[in-house]
Motif scaffolding. Sequence first.
Motif, PDB file in Angstrom:
ATOM      1  N   GLY A  63     -36.010 -33.406 -40.804  1.00 45.87           N
ATOM      2  CA  GLY A  63     -35.707 -33.439 -42.209  1.00 45.87           C
ATOM      3  C   GLY A  63     -35.353 -32.051 -42.757  1.00 45.87           C
ATOM      4  N   ALA A  64     -34.664 -31.252 -41.649  1.00 45.34           N
ATOM      5  CA  ALA A  64     -34.506 -30.017 -41.847  1.00 45.34           C
ATOM      6  C   ALA A  64     -33.737 -29.569 -43.336  1.00 45.34           C
ATOM      7  CB  ALA A  64     -33.823 -29.281 -40.610  1.00 45.34           C
ATOM      8  N   LYS A  65     -34.116 -28.344 -43.769  1.00 44.47           N
ATOM      9  CA  LYS A  65     -33.584 -27.872 -45.000  1.00 44.47           C
ATOM     10  C   LYS A  65     -32.544 -27.067 -44.468  1.00 44.47           C
ATOM     11  CE  LYS A  65     -35.820 -25.795 -48.118  1.00 44.47           C
ATOM     12  NZ  LYS A  65     -37.066 -24.910 -48.790  1.00 44.47           N
ATOM     13  N   GLY A  66     -31.016 -27.091 -45.252  1.00 40.17           N
ATOM     14  CA  GLY A  66     -29.969 -26.489 -44.819  1.00 40.17           C
ATOM     15  C   GLY A  66     -30.134 -24.909 -44.770  1.00 40.17           C
ATOM     16  N   SER A  67     -31.086 -24.417 -45.628  1.00 43.80           N
ATOM     17  CA  SER A  67     -31.328 -23.052 -45.746  1.00 43.80           C
ATOM     18  C   SER A  67     -31.916 -22.677 -44.332  1.00 43.80           C
ATOM     19  CB  SER A  67     -32.096 -22.465 -46.723  1.00 43.80           C
ATOM     20  OG  SER A  67     -33.196 -23.339 -47.071  1.00 43.80           O
ATOM     21  N   ILE A  68     -32.597 -23.443 -43.669  1.00 39.94           N
ATOM     22  CA  ILE A  68     -33.133 -22.963 -42.374  1.00 39.94           C
ATOM     23  C   ILE A  68     -32.256 -22.618 -41.358  1.00 39.94           C
ATOM     24  CG2 ILE A  68     -34.558 -23.638 -40.298  1.00 39.94           C
ATOM     25  CD1 ILE A  68     -36.402 -25.192 -42.335  1.00 39.94           C
ATOM     26  N   ILE A  69     -31.176 -23.683 -41.203  1.00 35.71           N
ATOM     27  CA  ILE A  69     -29.965 -23.545 -40.319  1.00 35.71           C
ATOM     28  C   ILE A  69     -29.149 -22.272 -40.791  1.00 35.71           C
ATOM     29  CG2 ILE A  69     -27.869 -24.417 -39.770  1.00 35.71           C
ATOM     30  CD1 ILE A  69     -29.288 -27.413 -40.291  1.00 35.71           C
ATOM     31  N   ASP A  86     -40.542 -13.219 -49.369  1.00 40.58           N
ATOM     32  CA  ASP A  86     -41.510 -12.337 -48.765  1.00 40.58           C
ATOM     33  C   ASP A  86     -41.382 -12.360 -47.071  1.00 40.58           C
ATOM     34  OD1 ASP A  86     -42.125 -12.111 -51.545  1.00 40.58           O
ATOM     35  OD2 ASP A  86     -44.077 -11.956 -51.275  1.00 40.58           O
ATOM     36  N   THR A  87     -41.176 -13.733 -46.826  1.00 36.22           N
ATOM     37  CA  THR A  87     -41.443 -13.988 -45.262  1.00 36.22           C
ATOM     38  C   THR A  87     -39.978 -14.149 -44.464  1.00 36.22           C
ATOM     39  OG1 THR A  87     -41.822 -16.251 -46.169  1.00 36.22           O
ATOM     40  CG2 THR A  87     -43.458 -14.690 -45.886  1.00 36.22           C
ATOM     41  N   LEU A  88     -38.891 -13.884 -44.864  1.00 35.14           N
ATOM     42  CA  LEU A  88     -37.705 -14.109 -44.204  1.00 35.14           C
ATOM     43  C   LEU A  88     -37.805 -13.455 -42.936  1.00 35.14           C
ATOM     44  CD1 LEU A  88     -34.856 -13.804 -46.895  1.00 35.14           C
ATOM     45  CD2 LEU A  88     -35.254 -15.693 -45.561  1.00 35.14           C
ATOM     46  N   ASP A  89     -38.497 -12.694 -42.637  1.00 32.96           N
ATOM     47  CA  ASP A  89     -38.708 -11.700 -41.350  1.00 32.96           C
ATOM     48  C   ASP A  89     -39.186 -12.800 -40.257  1.00 32.96           C
ATOM     49  OD1 ASP A  89     -41.280 -11.973 -42.090  1.00 32.96           O
ATOM     50  OD2 ASP A  89     -41.759  -9.573 -41.791  1.00 32.96           O
ATOM     51  N   PHE A  90     -39.640 -13.809 -40.670  1.00 36.39           N
ATOM     52  CA  PHE A  90     -39.946 -14.730 -39.453  1.00 36.39           C
ATOM     53  C   PHE A  90     -39.079 -15.231 -38.703  1.00 36.39           C
ATOM     54  CE2 PHE A  90     -39.985 -19.556 -38.312  1.00 36.39           C
ATOM     55  CZ  PHE A  90     -40.959 -19.424 -37.509  1.00 36.39           C
ATOM     56  N   PHE A  91     -37.499 -15.422 -39.215  1.00 38.97           N
ATOM     57  CA  PHE A  91     -36.498 -15.763 -38.312  1.00 38.97           C
ATOM     58  C   PHE A  91     -36.233 -14.487 -37.356  1.00 38.97           C
ATOM     59  CE2 PHE A  91     -36.164 -18.287 -42.130  1.00 38.97           C
ATOM     60  CZ  PHE A  91     -36.089 -19.411 -41.458  1.00 38.97           C
ATOM     61  N   ASP A  92     -36.400 -13.319 -37.733  1.00 37.70           N
ATOM     62  CA  ASP A  92     -36.165 -12.284 -36.837  1.00 37.70           C
ATOM     63  C   ASP A  92     -37.203 -12.086 -35.827  1.00 37.70           C
ATOM     64  OD1 ASP A  92     -34.241 -11.014 -38.478  1.00 37.70           O
ATOM     65  OD2 ASP A  92     -35.656 -10.755 -39.930  1.00 37.70           O
ATOM     66  N   ASP A  93     -38.238 -12.623 -36.146  1.00 38.50           N
ATOM     67  CA  ASP A  93     -39.562 -12.710 -35.066  1.00 38.50           C
ATOM     68  C   ASP A  93     -39.055 -13.755 -34.106  1.00 38.50           C
ATOM     69  OD1 ASP A  93     -40.784 -10.656 -36.487  1.00 38.50           O
ATOM     70  OD2 ASP A  93     -42.175 -11.892 -37.697  1.00 38.50           O
ATOM     71  N   VAL A  94     -38.608 -14.661 -34.513  1.00 38.07           N
ATOM     72  CA  VAL A  94     -38.454 -15.986 -33.900  1.00 38.07           C
ATOM     73  C   VAL A  94     -37.528 -15.579 -32.485  1.00 38.07           C
ATOM     74  CG1 VAL A  94     -37.174 -18.346 -33.521  1.00 38.07           C
ATOM     75  CG2 VAL A  94     -39.140 -17.959 -35.207  1.00 38.07           C
ATOM     76  N   LEU A  95     -36.423 -15.112 -33.129  1.00 34.34           N
ATOM     77  CA  LEU A  95     -35.289 -14.599 -32.323  1.00 34.34           C
ATOM     78  C   LEU A  95     -35.444 -13.548 -31.353  1.00 34.34           C
ATOM     79  CD1 LEU A  95     -32.193 -15.147 -34.992  1.00 34.34           C
ATOM     80  CD2 LEU A  95     -33.119 -16.748 -32.852  1.00 34.34           C
ATOM     81  N   ALA A  96     -36.294 -12.581 -31.828  1.00 39.58           N
ATOM     82  CA  ALA A  96     -37.179 -11.618 -31.003  1.00 39.58           C
ATOM     83  C   ALA A  96     -37.875 -12.035 -29.806  1.00 39.58           C
ATOM     84  CB  ALA A  96     -37.690 -10.412 -31.724  1.00 39.58           C
ATOM     85  N   MET A  97     -38.539 -13.178 -30.155  1.00 37.90           N
ATOM     86  CA  MET A  97     -39.398 -13.831 -29.312  1.00 37.90           C
ATOM     87  C   MET A  97     -38.779 -14.344 -28.113  1.00 37.90           C
ATOM     88  SD  MET A  97     -42.176 -16.891 -29.516  1.00 37.90           S
ATOM     89  CE  MET A  97     -40.816 -18.237 -30.335  1.00 37.90           C
ATOM     90  N   ALA A 133     -27.253 -16.422 -34.365  1.00 39.97           N
ATOM     91  CA  ALA A 133     -27.751 -17.594 -33.682  1.00 39.97           C
ATOM     92  C   ALA A 133     -26.881 -18.786 -33.758  1.00 39.97           C
ATOM     93  CB  ALA A 133     -29.184 -18.117 -34.163  1.00 39.97           C
ATOM     94  N   THR A 134     -26.631 -19.460 -32.531  1.00 37.96           N
ATOM     95  CA  THR A 134     -25.639 -20.715 -32.695  1.00 37.96           C
ATOM     96  C   THR A 134     -26.982 -22.016 -32.418  1.00 37.96           C
ATOM     97  OG1 THR A 134     -24.266 -19.767 -31.293  1.00 37.96           O
ATOM     98  CG2 THR A 134     -24.251 -22.135 -31.292  1.00 37.96           C
ATOM     99  N   VAL A 135     -26.789 -22.823 -33.813  1.00 39.99           N
ATOM    100  CA  VAL A 135     -27.818 -23.671 -33.934  1.00 39.99           C
ATOM    101  C   VAL A 135     -27.294 -25.114 -33.646  1.00 39.99           C
ATOM    102  CG1 VAL A 135     -29.436 -24.541 -35.594  1.00 39.99           C
ATOM    103  CG2 VAL A 135     -28.846 -22.506 -35.743  1.00 39.99           C
ATOM    104  N   GLN A 191     -46.420 -22.865 -41.479  1.00 44.56           N
ATOM    105  CA  GLN A 191     -46.712 -23.683 -42.518  1.00 44.56           C
ATOM    106  C   GLN A 191     -46.067 -23.824 -43.718  1.00 44.56           C
ATOM    107  OE1 GLN A 191     -48.792 -26.940 -41.764  1.00 44.56           O
ATOM    108  NE2 GLN A 191     -47.038 -27.238 -43.325  1.00 44.56           N
ATOM    109  N   TYR A 192     -45.787 -22.505 -44.175  1.00 45.47           N
ATOM    110  CA  TYR A 192     -44.726 -22.401 -45.517  1.00 45.47           C
ATOM    111  C   TYR A 192     -43.258 -22.363 -44.883  1.00 45.47           C
ATOM    112  CZ  TYR A 192     -45.687 -17.638 -43.685  1.00 45.47           C
ATOM    113  OH  TYR A 192     -45.682 -16.592 -42.838  1.00 45.47           O
ATOM    114  N   HIS A 193     -42.510 -22.312 -45.946  1.00 49.05           N
ATOM    115  CA  HIS A 193     -41.041 -22.173 -45.784  1.00 49.05           C
ATOM    116  C   HIS A 193     -40.736 -20.791 -45.773  1.00 49.05           C
ATOM    117  CE1 HIS A 193     -40.058 -26.604 -45.726  1.00 49.05           C
ATOM    118  NE2 HIS A 193     -40.876 -26.603 -46.229  1.00 49.05           N
TER     119      HIS A 193
END
Length: 358
Positions: A175-181, A334-345, A189-191, A323-325
Motif C-alpha cells: 500500500g505504498a505512498k507514491g512519495s516513498i517511490i 524533518d526526517t527525509l534523511d532516512f532515505f539517505d541512511d537506507v541507501l548508505a546502509m 535509486a532504481t525502484v 514507524q512514521y512517514h
Amino acid sequence: MTAAYVALEGGHVIEGRGRASGTARGELVFTTAYSGYEESLTDPSYEEQILTFSYPLIGNYGVREERFESDRVHPRAVLAKELTDDVAEWLSSEGVPAVDHLDTREVVTDIRDSGAMKCGIAVGEDVTEEDALAELEACKTMSEHTEIGAQVTVDEPTVHGDENDGETVALIDCGAKGSIIDSLVARNATVHVLPHEADVDSVEAIDPDVLFISNGPGDPANYEGAIDLVEAFVEDTPVAGICLGQQIVAEALGGTTEKMTFGHRGVNQPVLDLESGRVVMTTQNHGYTVAEPGEHLKVTQVNVNDDTPEGIDGIEYDVLTRQYHPEANPGPEDTLDFFDDVLAMADAHDQRAVPADD
C-alpha cells in the motif's frame, strides 16, 4: 438537505449533512492534520477505514491531482465539520460517501476515549438510521480483513528510475505512498515495485541492494508473504521499512505487534532519537505498533507521547525501519534523511561484500 447518518459502535447514531451519497462501513479513525487532505485521502493506509478530519474546514485550497499519493481515494467514507464543494464533488465522483455539519470534536473525543471503533454510514435522499446501523452490523475489525493487502498492491511489477545508476531497491508494495517511490528515485535509486505477495524468485531476479517493505493498511500479521521475504533475505540483503513495514520486519525477526487504542494519525507526532537526544516532528498514520522488537532488533527512536517504538535498527543484520512517514506528504520534512541512511546502509553492505584484492 441530503440525509446522512453515522452509526457508531455501541449503537449511537449521529445525524449530519450528506455531501456525497452512498453507504459504507469501516473502522472510524481521525487525523489532526490541518492541511494535506488530498494526500491523506489518497493514502492506501486508510483502506477499510472511515476518516474524520479534526480540522474544521477541509478543502480550502482545492483539489489538485499532482498531490495524490495513489490513483484513488482509500477511506470508505469521510467525516468533517465542513467540506468545500470541490472536495465533496471529488468524493462523490469517487463513490465515497461524505458527511459534514458534524461536531467532529465530539467524534474525535469519542475515539480517544473508546478507541478506534466500527462505524456505519448511510447518505442519500431516502436513507434512514436503520441503514447506517445495518452497515455497522456488517462491519469487520481491521484484523479480520485478511486480504486487505490485495486491495492496495500493484497488479504487476513496475520499475521507476530505470535510467538511474544508484542502488537497486525491491519495494514490496503493501500500500505504498507514491512519495516513498519518488524519494528513492530522487536519490538516484532504481525502484522495482512488487506485489505484496511476491515470491523469493521474483525478488532474487532483481538482485536488489535493499529489500524495502512499504506502508499499508491493516494488521501486519496478515502480510505473510512480506514476512516470508524478510526472513528469506535479511541475512544477505539490507532490509528497510516504513510504518506497516516496520511492523512486518519485527514480525519476521521474532518481535511482536499489537493494536493501538486509536493509533497515531497526524503531522505533529514528536519522536525522540535515543542516541542523539534530538526530537523531530513526524507524519504518522497507523493503528498497530511494535510491542516487542525481539532479540535481533533494537529500538532507536520512541514516540515522546507514549514511548512506542518509532525507529528500529538491526543488531546483527542490516535493518533500518521507521514507524512514521519520513517522506511526509503531508507534514514536516524533518526526517527525509532516512532515505539517505537506507541507501548508505546498502552501499556499505555492498562494500563489505566486495572481496579484497589478492
